[in-house]
Every structure is written in C-alpha cells, then in structure tokens.
Motif scaffolding. Structure first.
Motif, short mmCIF file in Angstrom:
data_model
loop_
_atom_site.label_atom_id
_atom_site.label_comp_id
_atom_site.label_asym_id
_atom_site.label_seq_id
_atom_site.Cartn_x
_atom_site.Cartn_y
_atom_site.Cartn_z
N LEU A 309 36.60 -2.89 -7.01
CA LEU A 309 35.84 -3.17 -6.41
C LEU A 309 36.55 -1.43 -6.13
CD1 LEU A 309 38.04 -5.30 -4.53
CD2 LEU A 309 35.64 -5.54 -4.67
N MET A 310 36.73 -0.31 -7.27
CA MET A 310 36.57 0.68 -7.08
C MET A 310 35.71 1.36 -7.73
SD MET A 310 40.71 3.07 -8.76
CE MET A 310 39.15 4.36 -8.39
N ALA A 311 34.92 1.15 -8.95
CA ALA A 311 33.72 1.18 -9.22
C ALA A 311 32.47 0.76 -8.74
CB ALA A 311 33.41 0.32 -10.58
N ASP A 312 33.07 -0.01 -7.23
CA ASP A 312 31.84 -0.34 -6.99
C ASP A 312 30.17 -1.01 -7.60
OD1 ASP A 312 30.97 -1.76 -3.96
OD2 ASP A 312 29.95 0.56 -3.76
N GLN A 313 30.75 -1.70 -8.63
CA GLN A 313 29.05 -1.95 -9.15
C GLN A 313 28.27 -3.24 -8.94
OE1 GLN A 313 27.30 1.50 -10.45
NE2 GLN A 313 28.34 2.04 -9.02
N GLY A 314 27.01 -3.62 -9.38
CA GLY A 314 26.89 -5.02 -9.05
C GLY A 314 27.26 -5.75 -7.78
N GLU A 315 27.63 -6.59 -8.70
CA GLU A 315 28.75 -7.87 -7.45
C GLU A 315 29.39 -7.03 -6.62
OE1 GLU A 315 31.47 -10.58 -10.74
OE2 GLU A 315 30.06 -11.17 -9.68
N ALA A 316 30.44 -6.50 -7.04
CA ALA A 316 31.69 -5.76 -6.91
C ALA A 316 30.89 -4.88 -5.50
CB ALA A 316 32.20 -4.95 -7.29
N LYS A 317 29.84 -4.36 -5.10
CA LYS A 317 29.07 -3.87 -3.87
C LYS A 317 29.84 -4.91 -2.59
CE LYS A 317 25.84 -1.06 -6.20
NZ LYS A 317 26.60 0.35 -4.54
N HIS A 318 29.57 -6.01 -3.31
CA HIS A 318 29.65 -7.43 -2.11
C HIS A 318 30.70 -8.33 -2.32
CE1 HIS A 318 26.22 -8.66 -5.47
NE2 HIS A 318 27.14 -9.81 -4.60
N ALA A 319 31.40 -7.64 -2.75
CA ALA A 319 32.64 -8.39 -2.89
C ALA A 319 34.03 -8.35 -2.68
CB ALA A 319 33.37 -7.76 -4.61
N ILE A 320 35.21 -8.86 -1.78
CA ILE A 320 36.64 -8.51 -1.25
C ILE A 320 37.65 -9.32 -2.49
CG2 ILE A 320 35.85 -8.32 0.38
CD1 ILE A 320 36.97 -11.27 1.16
N SER A 321 38.70 -8.86 -1.70
CA SER A 321 39.36 -10.05 -2.35
C SER A 321 40.46 -10.60 -1.13
CB SER A 321 40.81 -9.54 -3.25
OG SER A 321 41.83 -10.23 -3.90
N PHE A 322 40.54 -11.18 -1.13
CA PHE A 322 41.49 -13.15 0.32
C PHE A 322 42.60 -11.63 0.21
CE2 PHE A 322 39.00 -16.42 0.14
CZ PHE A 322 37.49 -15.81 1.32
N THR A 323 43.28 -11.69 -1.19
CA THR A 323 45.19 -11.40 -1.10
C THR A 323 45.07 -10.84 -1.88
OG1 THR A 323 45.68 -13.40 -2.31
CG2 THR A 323 45.61 -13.27 0.50
N ASN A 324 44.65 -9.97 -2.27
CA ASN A 324 45.35 -8.83 -3.65
C ASN A 324 45.31 -7.09 -3.37
OD1 ASN A 324 45.24 -10.74 -6.16
ND2 ASN A 324 43.24 -9.71 -6.64
N SER A 325 46.05 -6.80 -2.71
CA SER A 325 46.81 -5.37 -2.82
C SER A 325 45.97 -4.56 -3.48
CB SER A 325 47.68 -5.62 -2.92
OG SER A 325 48.41 -4.94 -3.76
N VAL A 326 45.79 -2.94 -3.04
CA VAL A 326 45.32 -2.01 -4.35
C VAL A 326 46.70 -1.64 -5.12
CG1 VAL A 326 44.99 0.17 -4.74
CG2 VAL A 326 43.99 -1.02 -2.80
N GLU A 327 45.94 -2.25 -6.85
CA GLU A 327 47.34 -2.19 -7.78
C GLU A 327 47.96 -1.44 -7.43
OE1 GLU A 327 49.66 -2.61 -10.61
OE2 GLU A 327 48.47 -0.58 -10.47
N PRO A 328 49.71 -0.87 -7.05
CA PRO A 328 50.23 0.23 -6.31
C PRO A 328 50.23 0.98 -7.64
CG PRO A 328 51.64 -1.87 -6.56
CD PRO A 328 50.15 -2.28 -7.21
N THR A 329 50.13 0.70 -9.34
CA THR A 329 49.35 2.56 -10.18
C THR A 329 48.35 2.80 -9.60
OG1 THR A 329 48.69 0.57 -11.72
CG2 THR A 329 51.47 1.21 -11.89
N LEU A 330 47.17 1.52 -8.83
CA LEU A 330 45.67 2.84 -8.35
C LEU A 330 46.02 3.10 -7.38
CD1 LEU A 330 44.22 0.61 -10.48
CD2 LEU A 330 44.63 2.73 -11.53
N THR A 331 46.93 3.06 -6.35
CA THR A 331 47.24 3.78 -5.15
C THR A 331 46.61 5.32 -5.40
OG1 THR A 331 48.49 1.81 -4.56
CG2 THR A 331 48.64 3.48 -3.46
N LYS A 332 46.62 6.29 -6.29
CA LYS A 332 47.15 8.05 -5.78
C LYS A 332 44.98 7.85 -6.17
CE LYS A 332 48.46 12.44 -6.75
NZ LYS A 332 49.13 12.74 -7.78
N GLN A 333 44.80 7.06 -7.35
CA GLN A 333 43.74 6.94 -7.56
C GLN A 333 42.42 7.02 -6.31
OE1 GLN A 333 42.89 6.25 -11.51
NE2 GLN A 333 40.51 6.28 -11.36
N VAL A 334 42.69 5.17 -5.97
CA VAL A 334 42.26 5.40 -4.56
C VAL A 334 41.86 5.90 -3.26
CG1 VAL A 334 41.51 2.95 -3.06
CG2 VAL A 334 42.55 2.81 -5.96
#
Length: 600
Positions: A309-334
């Motif tokens: 979802l960060m990369a936001d490429q291809g199918e990810a542009k119209h994607a979600i996760s119902f229940t996954n959170s942002v991965e904690p180690t990637l929070t700062k980067q996001v």
C-alpha cells in the motif's frame, strides 16, 4: 468482542495472541489523516457515551450519499487470516464482524451518518424496537422488500429460526446475550432448546412470539433495556428457515442478505464478494453498494500489506486491508512519506490486550501477581507501534467503556512500564516456585512473534522457566477457547460489544459461562464474582449499574488477578490512492467497508 487479533464485542486472545480483536460495537470516531501521537483520550471518551436509539424515520433507506462516490470497480483486500467461520452465529471476532457488515443483516444495526452521529437503527426491522412492560417485552416489525440473496423474502419465521439455532450444541463461538436473557444465565439457556429448532421444537410463544410473517416479539422475565444493542451483533444476523441451513456445514456456505454475497471462497487462499442483486438500498439506512465487489486474498502479514500500500502501484492503488494495521517498524516511514501519510485512517479501539492466566493451572495468586509485575508492558506497546498502536493499560476496562477511571494502576504497570522483575522474583520465592515451568502460547504472526521474545525474556528474568508454544493465528480463538487448552498464559484482546461494562465483565469473568468457545479465557470461577454479576444484572437502571461494575472490576483485578492488563489498542491503517469514502468506524473498529468506492 474479540479482536481480529483479539476476540469486541466480543472482544478483541493472544495465547499470547493471535492478532484478531473480538467484535465490538462502536461508533464512527477517529477519522482520516494523522494525529501526532495517534488516536487520543478524547476519541476514546466519545465512544464511552451512550448511543441513542434512533427514530423510525432514521431506519429508512437509502443510506446517506458519500460525497464524490461513483459506482463500479473491484476493491482488492489484503487479509492476514482466512475466515474460520462464515456462519454468523459463530462470529465473534473483529475480522468476521467486519465481513458481516457487507454480507449479513440483522434486526438492528449501528449507523453513523455523514456528520459522525452514531445511533441504533432498525436494519431488517422498521425501527430499533418497541419496548413495553418496563423492558420485558420488545416488538419488532420487519420492513417490506427485504430478501435473501436467492430472492426469498425474509419473514419472522427466519428471525425465530436464527435465534433458536443459537441454542444448538454446534454453535459454540457466537454471542449469548439474547439466549441468556430469554432462557437462563450461564450455560443453562441451552437446556431450553438443546437441539435448536432442528427436531421441530421451538421456544414457547410466551418467550419468543411470531404472530404473523412480519412481527417478532421477545418476552423476558427481567427488563432487558439493551436488547437493541445486542441485536446489532453479527451473531444475530438472519439465517433462512429452510433446507439451506445445513447446520454445522452452514459455516462454509451461508446465505447472504447484505449488499454483497460470496461468489467463491477457498479457505486459506481467497474469497470473492460480488453484488447481491436482491439487496434493496431502499431498505437499508447504513450500507452502500458502490463497488462491484471485493477480491480478498489471505496470508498477507502487516509488513506485506503495508509495503504494497505504501508503494501504491498497480492493483495496490485500489486496495485496502480490512484489519491489518500499518506494520509498527514501518510507521515512521509511512508518516514521513508525502503520499502515504495522506492515505491513513486512525482511531481508538475498544480492546484491552490482556495476558490471561489459566486459573485451572495457576491457582496461587502470588504466582499470578509475579507474572503481572514481570510483564514489560512498555516494550510490548513499542512492538505494537508505540503511541500509534496503543497505550499501557492499568486495568481490564478500556477508556472506551462507560465509567472508565483514568490512572487506575494497582500493579504499577503505567509507573513501571518495563516491569518489576525483582518484585516478581520475590513473590516466586515466597510461593516456593522459582524455576517454575510456564507454558506460554502465542500466535504465529509477525507482531506476536516479536512480542514473545520480550515477554519470554522478562519472565525468565523473574525466575520462570518459559516453555513457548506457537499457535496458528487462523484458529487462535478456537484453541484458546477450549477449557482444556493445555496452556498457562496467553494473550487475548476484548472490547465492549456496546459502551457498557456489562458487555465486558460477564462474558470475560462469569464462571457460570465456562464452556468450550466461551470468552472467560482465564477460567475464573469465583463465587463472589458470579454472585455480583447476577446481582448487578438485576438492576434495571443502567446508570446505576456502571459504578457497581467498576467496583467489581477492581475486585477482580486486585483480589483475584486472572489476567495481566497489557495495553489499550489504537489502529492506524493505510489504503490505496484510488480508494474513496474512507473513514474510521468505531462500530467495526477499523476502516469502514460500507462507505468505500473507487475514484477511477
């Protein structure tokens, strides 16, 4: 309920935790964008307020129009775990509850309008219910034009059937509020209809009456003023009174009544939802049907979905996760990414993650206290994303529950966030149990595996011999919910089913409810606690019960200590740039799936 990672209502178990929160009923709070420290106390307090019962007009469809919404397209969904239950009566964890909003309907539902106002409305019913006799009688009238996916009209016989089948022995994992109110506390309700409706037996009309095809009347011995809230739960969704109810096999082939239906389901791999052409938006004041469907694939850990979802490429542009959170180690980067930081929703969840101590196996309170003092709550919160993932808990009732007392911390978890290993070891010495083996279960998700390292280290320093057992996350709650589960400690997440302590303390700590599939994960069976639960449940004024529940909560925490308070949860989620209509829902406690559309 359990969380997807824990079990919400019904709540949010980690045996140390699968990663699933239980189903909880909350209103739409939080929102889009980012706060400096994640969701805050103000948002939590807003959820603790009583949710009003709406007027009949508010139950009429269609739902409010989402600004900018357009029809068409399929949303990609990156999910971690496959669904181990599709029978609504077996649903009591948050990922299942979120799915149920798209495919099932019940008598009532929570609705949050475009201004953020939350209320209970009639879903299949014309209103939230007509109460009489001081709350002992509730009448519901079904709407015109409501149908199952096969076009069969939904009648009162289907509602009766849906309630009565929840008495059957094969239903083990869903809510039990209504059954107990109708037929007896604890597990005694099952005696009223041990085979459900499947052998031609029914509850008497003096208990559950369906005088005609449109009318359902509940008769209770005691006032039950919270029935409309209970009926919002996924577990009370309608199931057809026909041969299509295949009993235990219904769990893999349910009949839908919501805006979407299941086109295909490959357990452990994928699910496809498509439009239900027999759903009529004029009958539904809460749901939309903007997209053509949802393409769900499983086995996406939080790191995988976050990176996609960060990369936001291809199918990810119209994607979600119902229940996954942002991965904690990637929070700062996001948060520092100019694009990703604009594509976030966040909110304060109703779940308390707690380390359950199996009281069938750990009978000495000194040992339970030692585990509690040893627990490194601060480190666990950091593993879960720091201030964006949660905050340290001092008790077992969340800030989203009515009557919550900020600063309650009898074991010093807030004041000593890294634990007190010396105090824990001293208690073990007094108990003569230094070096005691402790079987610690946790789920095989990335975050729970990282948690297990810091927890094992803390308990080892306190003098325990930790025996770790990794459990498959997809079956986490089923395994932890067994009375004879074989584990000493395991984490669970529980959140209120609606903002009242009665939806936390009885399901979590009532010893008369202990059975396989129940949510009393610590197996607490204390005569005083059981008696107090029964006494408080007889009080008809809900406002008067809140301080009584709080007193009992303190007794449970301080005098018994069946579970270590670990942290109150928050949610930070990322979505693709083509997804519109995004908002945080404190009903499902995640991104609201009912308002989504694709921008192009």
């Amino acid at each position: 309920m359990n969380t997807f990672s824990a079990r919400r209502a019904r709540a949010v178990v980690v045996a140390l935790a699968a990663g699933s929160l239980a189903l909880t009923a909350c209103s739409s709070g939080g929102g889009t964008g980012k706060n400096k420290e994640g969701a805050n106390d103000k948002e939590a307090a807003a959820q603790a307020k009583a949710v009003p019962l709406a007027k009949a007009a508010d139950s009429n469809g269609p739902a409010f129009t989402v600004a900018g919404a357009r029809n068409g397209g399929t949303i990609r969904v990156y999910a971690r775990d496959s669904y181990n239950h599709l029978d609504p009566a077996q649903m009591y964890v948050s990922d299942q509850g979120l799915l149920s909003r798209l495919i099932f309907r019940g008598l009532t539902t929570f609705r949050t309008d475009e201004s953020g106002k939350k209320m209970v409305v009639g879903d299949l019913a014309t209103d939230a219910g007509q109460m009489s006799d001081g709350g002992r009688t509730w009448k519901y009238t079904l709407k015109e034009g409501i149908k199952f996916e096969d076009g069969k009209p939904i009648t009162s016989a289907d509602i009766r059937h849906s309630i009565e089948r929840m008495y059957a022995k094969f239903i083990t994992d869903g809510p039990i509020y209504v059954q107990q109110w109708l037929s007896g506390t604890g597990t005694a309700y099952r005696k009223a209809l041990p085979d459900g409706p499947y052998k031609g037996q029914h509850l008497p009309s003096s208990v559950l009456d369906t005088p005609d095809g449109k009318t359902v009347i509940f008769h209770f011995k005691q006032p039950q003023t919270q029935l409309p809230y209970a009926l919002t739960m996924a577990g009370y969704s309608v199931v057809p009174n026909s041969a299509k109810d295949t009993k235990d096999k219904y769990d893999v082939a349910p009949v839908c009544a919501g805006p979407y239906k299941i086109a295909s389901f490959k357990a452990g791999k994928s699910m496809k939802l498509v439009r239900n052409t027999n759903w009529d938006p004029k009958t539904d004041s809460m749901r939309h049907q903007y997209v053509d469907g949802f393409d769900i694939t499983f086995n996406h850990q939080a790191s995988d979905s976050t990176k996609r979802l960060m990369a936001d490429q291809g199918e990810a542009k119209h994607a979600i996760s119902f229940t996954n959170s942002v991965e904690p180690t990637l929070t700062k980067q996001v948060l520092s990414d100019p694009s990703a930081s604009k594509r976030l929703v966040q909110g304060y969840q109703p779940y308390v993650w707690q380390m359950n101590m199996n009281m069938d196996r750990i009978k000495d309170k000194r040992i339970r206290d030692a585990i509690t003092y040893a627990m490194p709550n601060g480190q666990i919160v950091r593993v879960n994303g720091g201030s964006y993932g949660g905050e340290i808990a001092g008790g077992l009732l969340a800030p989203t529950v009515a009557g919550y007392k900020k600063g309650y911390d009898p074991y010093g978890k807030i004041s000593h966030p890294n634990g007190e290993p010396d105090k824990a070891k001293e208690l073990l010495k007094k108990a003569g149990k230094v070096g005691m083996k402790l079987v610690y279960a946790y789920s095989n998700t990335e975050i729970r595996q990282k948690e297990s390292v810091v927890i094992e280290d803390a308990l080892t320093k306190a003098g325990f011999d930790v025996q770790k057992k990794e459990i498959d996350s997809a079956s986490w709650y089923e395994q932890m919910g067994k009375v004879d589960n074989g584990f000493d400690i395991y984490m669970t997440g529980w959140g209120q089913d609606w903002p009242d302590p009665s939806t936390v303390i009885p399901p979590s700590f009532d010893g008369t409810q202990i059975q396989d599939g129940a949510s009393n994960y610590s197996h607490l069976n204390d005569p005083h606690v059981n008696a107090e639960i029964k006494r408080i449940q007889q009080i008809t004024d809900v406002n008067k019960t809140i301080p009584e529940w709080q007193k009992l909560h303190q007794y449970i925490v301080e005098k018994i200590n069946p579970a270590v308070p670990v942290f109150y949860t928050k949610m930070l989620q990322l979505y693709g740039s083509d997804v519109g209509g995004t908002r945080y829902s404190d009903d499902v406690n995640y991104l609201d799936p009912t308002t989504l559309y694709l921008k192009k």
